[in-house]
Design an enzyme around this catalytic site. Structure first.
Site, PDB file in Angstrom:
ATOM      1  N   LEU A   1     -62.099  41.313 -71.545  1.00 17.18           N
ATOM      2  CA  LEU A   1     -63.242  42.031 -70.984  1.00 17.18           C
ATOM      3  C   LEU A   1     -64.499  41.280 -71.396  1.00 17.18           C
ATOM      4  O   LEU A   1     -64.584  40.780 -72.516  1.00 17.18           O
ATOM      5  CB  LEU A   1     -63.327  43.466 -71.527  1.00 17.18           C
ATOM      6  CG  LEU A   1     -62.350  44.522 -71.011  1.00 17.18           C
ATOM      7  CD1 LEU A   1     -62.746  45.887 -71.579  1.00 17.18           C
ATOM      8  CD2 LEU A   1     -62.311  44.576 -69.501  1.00 17.18           C
ATOM      9  N   ASP A   2     -65.478  41.227 -70.517  1.00 14.93           N
ATOM     10  CA  ASP A   2     -66.745  40.592 -70.853  1.00 14.93           C
ATOM     11  C   ASP A   2     -67.420  41.334 -72.000  1.00 14.93           C
ATOM     12  O   ASP A   2     -67.232  42.548 -72.174  1.00 14.93           O
ATOM     13  CB  ASP A   2     -67.683  40.580 -69.641  1.00 14.93           C
ATOM     14  CG  ASP A   2     -67.153  39.734 -68.497  1.00 14.93           C
ATOM     15  OD1 ASP A   2     -66.309  38.865 -68.752  1.00 14.93           O
ATOM     16  OD2 ASP A   2     -67.592  39.955 -67.344  1.00 14.93           O
ATOM     17  N   ARG A   3     -68.224  40.625 -72.750  1.00 16.31           N
ATOM     18  CA  ARG A   3     -68.860  41.198 -73.937  1.00 16.31           C
ATOM     19  C   ARG A   3     -69.624  42.498 -73.668  1.00 16.31           C
ATOM     20  O   ARG A   3     -69.491  43.464 -74.429  1.00 16.31           O
ATOM     21  CB  ARG A   3     -69.795  40.156 -74.563  1.00 16.31           C
ATOM     22  CG  ARG A   3     -70.422  40.606 -75.871  1.00 16.31           C
ATOM     23  CD  ARG A   3     -71.134  39.462 -76.560  1.00 16.31           C
ATOM     24  NE  ARG A   3     -71.468  39.794 -77.938  1.00 16.31           N
ATOM     25  CZ  ARG A   3     -71.768  38.908 -78.882  1.00 16.31           C
ATOM     26  NH1 ARG A   3     -71.785  37.620 -78.579  1.00 16.31           N
ATOM     27  NH2 ARG A   3     -72.060  39.304 -80.107  1.00 16.31           N
TER      28      ARG A   3
ATOM     29  N   VAL B   1     -69.123  44.745 -71.479  1.00 18.37           N
ATOM     30  CA  VAL B   1     -68.269  45.739 -70.821  1.00 18.37           C
ATOM     31  C   VAL B   1     -67.486  46.509 -71.880  1.00 18.37           C
ATOM     32  O   VAL B   1     -67.092  45.959 -72.908  1.00 18.37           O
ATOM     33  CB  VAL B   1     -67.305  45.047 -69.829  1.00 18.37           C
ATOM     34  CG1 VAL B   1     -66.382  46.061 -69.158  1.00 18.37           C
ATOM     35  CG2 VAL B   1     -68.097  44.260 -68.784  1.00 18.37           C
TER      36      VAL B   1
ATOM     37  N   ARG C   1     -68.324  42.521 -61.397  1.00 19.31           N
ATOM     38  CA  ARG C   1     -69.772  42.395 -61.517  1.00 19.31           C
ATOM     39  C   ARG C   1     -70.362  41.634 -60.338  1.00 19.31           C
ATOM     40  O   ARG C   1     -71.358  42.055 -59.733  1.00 19.31           O
ATOM     41  CB  ARG C   1     -70.126  41.689 -62.831  1.00 19.31           C
ATOM     42  CG  ARG C   1     -69.653  42.421 -64.060  1.00 19.31           C
ATOM     43  CD  ARG C   1     -69.734  41.574 -65.318  1.00 19.31           C
ATOM     44  NE  ARG C   1     -71.121  41.199 -65.634  1.00 19.31           N
ATOM     45  CZ  ARG C   1     -71.457  40.436 -66.660  1.00 19.31           C
ATOM     46  NH1 ARG C   1     -70.503  39.965 -67.474  1.00 19.31           N
ATOM     47  NH2 ARG C   1     -72.718  40.150 -66.889  1.00 19.31           N
TER      48      ARG C   1
END
Length: 248
Positions: free
Chosen positions: A62-64, A66, A165
């Site tokens: 997961l992106d930071r 998120v 996103r």
């Protein structure tokens, strides 16, 4: 005592699934900041009193900024099989996203092609295939509207970097707080309002003589008054929905 940046949602001998807070890296990058992987290795080492190096395999990311569910494998067998489950799309992933601009349709499937600039850590979205691009597919539906913002349920079909996103932004509905993809201002702690809400898959390690074990996990929302306004819009009827495109 410092608050842990995660909550354990599911744990057994083969899997560890946690609900991560926004803001913590899942795995290392050039910042050198502490990662969720490191923190969870310490958790396993302490809980099970394990000597030496702890094995913990990262299944996906997961992106930071998120929040939500992240799956780790506690054995090499589970890691290999979970990688295969994700590769074959035999998993249903459901995200919640808060946007200010209403999507063109109440529900739709988006198909785009993405190219990632590794230097900028940013994706460019195209409506047609271009050289070196990756096809990205997702479906979404509007769950409701509160205070001029819309809550979307998003089911990614492919698993590309920054896919949700960038595709939602390309549609004209950037995620709240996501200035990288067109939202007009950042929010506190540089988080964005994208949350990995639910996961559904069959456990990768079978028990002798036992039927398949479905794993259904749901991640509570971050401790955030803005997020909590949307809880009343939750729809529990998800187990069998949209499974056609995930199980082959």
């Amino acid at each position: 005592m410092k608050k842990k940046p995660y909550q354990v949602v599911y744990e057994d001998n083969h899997l560890l699934i946690v609900n991560k807070d926004p803001g913590i890296l899942v795995q290392g990058d050039r910042t050198g900041d502490t990662t969720l992987l490191d923190v969870l290795k310490d958790y396993v080492k302490e809980k099970y009193n394990k000597p030496g190096e702890v094995f913990l395999g990262l299944v996906h990311r997961l992106d930071r900024p998120v929040s939500g569910l992240v799956v780790f494998a506690r054995t090499s067998k589970a890691l290999e099989r979970m990688n295969e489950i994700f590769r074959k799309r035999q998993v249903q992933k459901t995200y919640w996203a808060v946007v200010r601009h209403k999507p063109p349709k109440d529900a739709d499937k988006l198909i785009n092609w993405l190219i990632k600039d590794e230097q900028k850590n940013q994706v460019t979205v195209y409506d047609y295939e271009v050289p070196n691009s990756q096809k990205a597919e997702l479906s979404y539906r509007i769950l409701g509207k509160i205070n001029e913002h819309y809550l979307l349920e998003v089911n990614p079909i492919t698993g590309r970097p920054h896919q949700i996103r960038s595709q939602l932004a390309h549609m004209g509905s950037p995620i709240r707080g996501d200035v990288k993809y067109g939202y007009d201002r950042a929010v506190a702690d540089k988080k964005i309002y994208l949350h990995a809400r639910r996961l559904y898959f069959i456990h990768p390690v079978k028990q002798a003589g036992a039927p398949d074990r479905p794993i259904i996990c749901k991640a509570g929302l971050p401790n955030d008054p803005f997020w909590e306004e949307f809880l009343d819009l939750d729809d529990e009827n998800y187990k069998d929905k949209n499974m056609d495109f995930t199980f082959e």
